[in-house]
Motif scaffolding. Structure first.
Motif, PDB file in Angstrom:
ATOM      1  N   LEU A 122      89.657  42.350  57.735  1.00  0.00           N
ATOM      2  CA  LEU A 122      89.654  41.768  56.578  1.00  0.00           C
ATOM      3  C   LEU A 122      91.427  40.955  56.455  1.00  0.00           C
ATOM      4  CD1 LEU A 122      88.136  43.703  53.786  1.00  0.00           C
ATOM      5  CD2 LEU A 122      87.045  41.970  54.750  1.00  0.00           C
ATOM      6  N   MET A 123      92.103  41.366  56.695  1.00  0.00           N
ATOM      7  CA  MET A 123      93.396  40.982  56.186  1.00  0.00           C
ATOM      8  C   MET A 123      93.461  40.199  58.104  1.00  0.00           C
ATOM      9  SD  MET A 123      95.704  44.550  56.194  1.00  0.00           S
ATOM     10  CE  MET A 123      97.589  43.830  56.000  1.00  0.00           C
ATOM     11  N   ILE A 124      93.207  40.319  58.773  1.00  0.00           N
ATOM     12  CA  ILE A 124      93.424  39.267  60.195  1.00  0.00           C
ATOM     13  C   ILE A 124      92.559  38.160  59.340  1.00  0.00           C
ATOM     14  CG2 ILE A 124      92.827  38.831  62.274  1.00  0.00           C
ATOM     15  CD1 ILE A 124      93.384  41.898  62.643  1.00  0.00           C
ATOM     16  N   GLU A 125      90.671  37.681  58.905  1.00  0.00           N
ATOM     17  CA  GLU A 125      89.940  37.088  58.572  1.00  0.00           C
ATOM     18  C   GLU A 125      90.504  36.670  57.430  1.00  0.00           C
ATOM     19  OE1 GLU A 125      85.838  39.603  59.735  1.00  0.00           O
ATOM     20  OE2 GLU A 125      86.130  38.702  57.794  1.00  0.00           O
ATOM     21  N   LEU A 126      91.451  36.885  56.929  1.00  0.00           N
ATOM     22  CA  LEU A 126      92.111  35.885  55.248  1.00  0.00           C
ATOM     23  C   LEU A 126      93.015  34.906  56.552  1.00  0.00           C
ATOM     24  CD1 LEU A 126      91.780  37.899  51.939  1.00  0.00           C
ATOM     25  CD2 LEU A 126      91.387  35.365  53.400  1.00  0.00           C
ATOM     26  N   GLY A 127      93.861  35.268  57.840  1.00  0.00           N
ATOM     27  CA  GLY A 127      94.716  34.235  58.313  1.00  0.00           C
ATOM     28  C   GLY A 127      95.990  35.293  58.548  1.00  0.00           C
ATOM     29  N   GLU A 128      96.238  36.083  58.108  1.00  0.00           N
ATOM     30  CA  GLU A 128      97.257  37.429  58.456  1.00  0.00           C
ATOM     31  C   GLU A 128      97.158  37.309  60.544  1.00  0.00           C
ATOM     32  OE1 GLU A 128      98.943  40.385  56.642  1.00  0.00           O
ATOM     33  OE2 GLU A 128      98.136  40.099  55.301  1.00  0.00           O
TER      34      GLU A 128
END
Length: 169
Positions: A122-128
């Motif tokens: 989720l964190m990566i999907e949000l751009g992190e």
């Protein structure tokens, strides 16, 4: 019950063990309800829910105003086809909640492997950036993500800028 939380978007993303894991289901659920999650993602199967005395978890959470999503993953495993089919819609809803300032809790049995895998995704999907997201997650929960397969699944995430998740007027 400890809730391991990091800020993501404008909200809070947390991972935890299953309520009742230490034998105090009622106390754990009360703590969780007081934390006020908008959405709870349960990654445990029915057998794990029953073993923890948490078979009524969905009802307790919904009655308290949270949304409950049940996406079981085998312990130490990665998502199966059923999970993968549901993931795009669930992920979109969770990411929108995080962008809007909501609180999201992801739990598995121990609050490490499965929940860490989904939180990182989720964190990566949000751009992190993956390395930054993993470092932030492991700063609060060092056991987050337990297997190479779990890490691979999390890192398959497609980064989506938050602006694509907002409704434009």
């Amino acid at each position: 019950m400890i809730i391991y939380a990091v800020s993501v978007g404008q909200g809070i993303l947390a991972i935890s063990p299953i309520p009742g894991a230490d034998g105090d289901y009622a106390g754990d659920v009360q703590h969780l309800i007081e934390w006020k999650p908008a959405i709870v993602l349960s990654l445990v199967n029915e057998v794990e829910l029953v073993a923890a005395g948490a078979s009524g978890l969905w009802r307790d959470l919904v009655d308290a105003g949270s949304r409950w999503e049940h996406l079981p993953i085998h312990d130490f495993g990665v998502p199966d086809e059923t999970f993968e089919e549901a993931w795009p819609d669930v992920s979109m809803g969770v990411r929108k909640a995080l962008i809007g300032g909501g609180r999201i809790l992801v739990h598995c049995r121990g609050g490490c492997g499965r929940s860490g895998m989904v939180a990182l995704r989720l964190m990566i999907e949000l751009g992190e950036a993956p390395d930054d997201a993993l470092a932030r997650l492991r700063a609060v929960r060092p056991c987050a993500i337990e297997t190479d397969e779990q890490m691979r699944w999390a890192l398959e995430a497609k980064r989506e800028p938050a602006k694509f998740l907002r409704h434009e007027s």
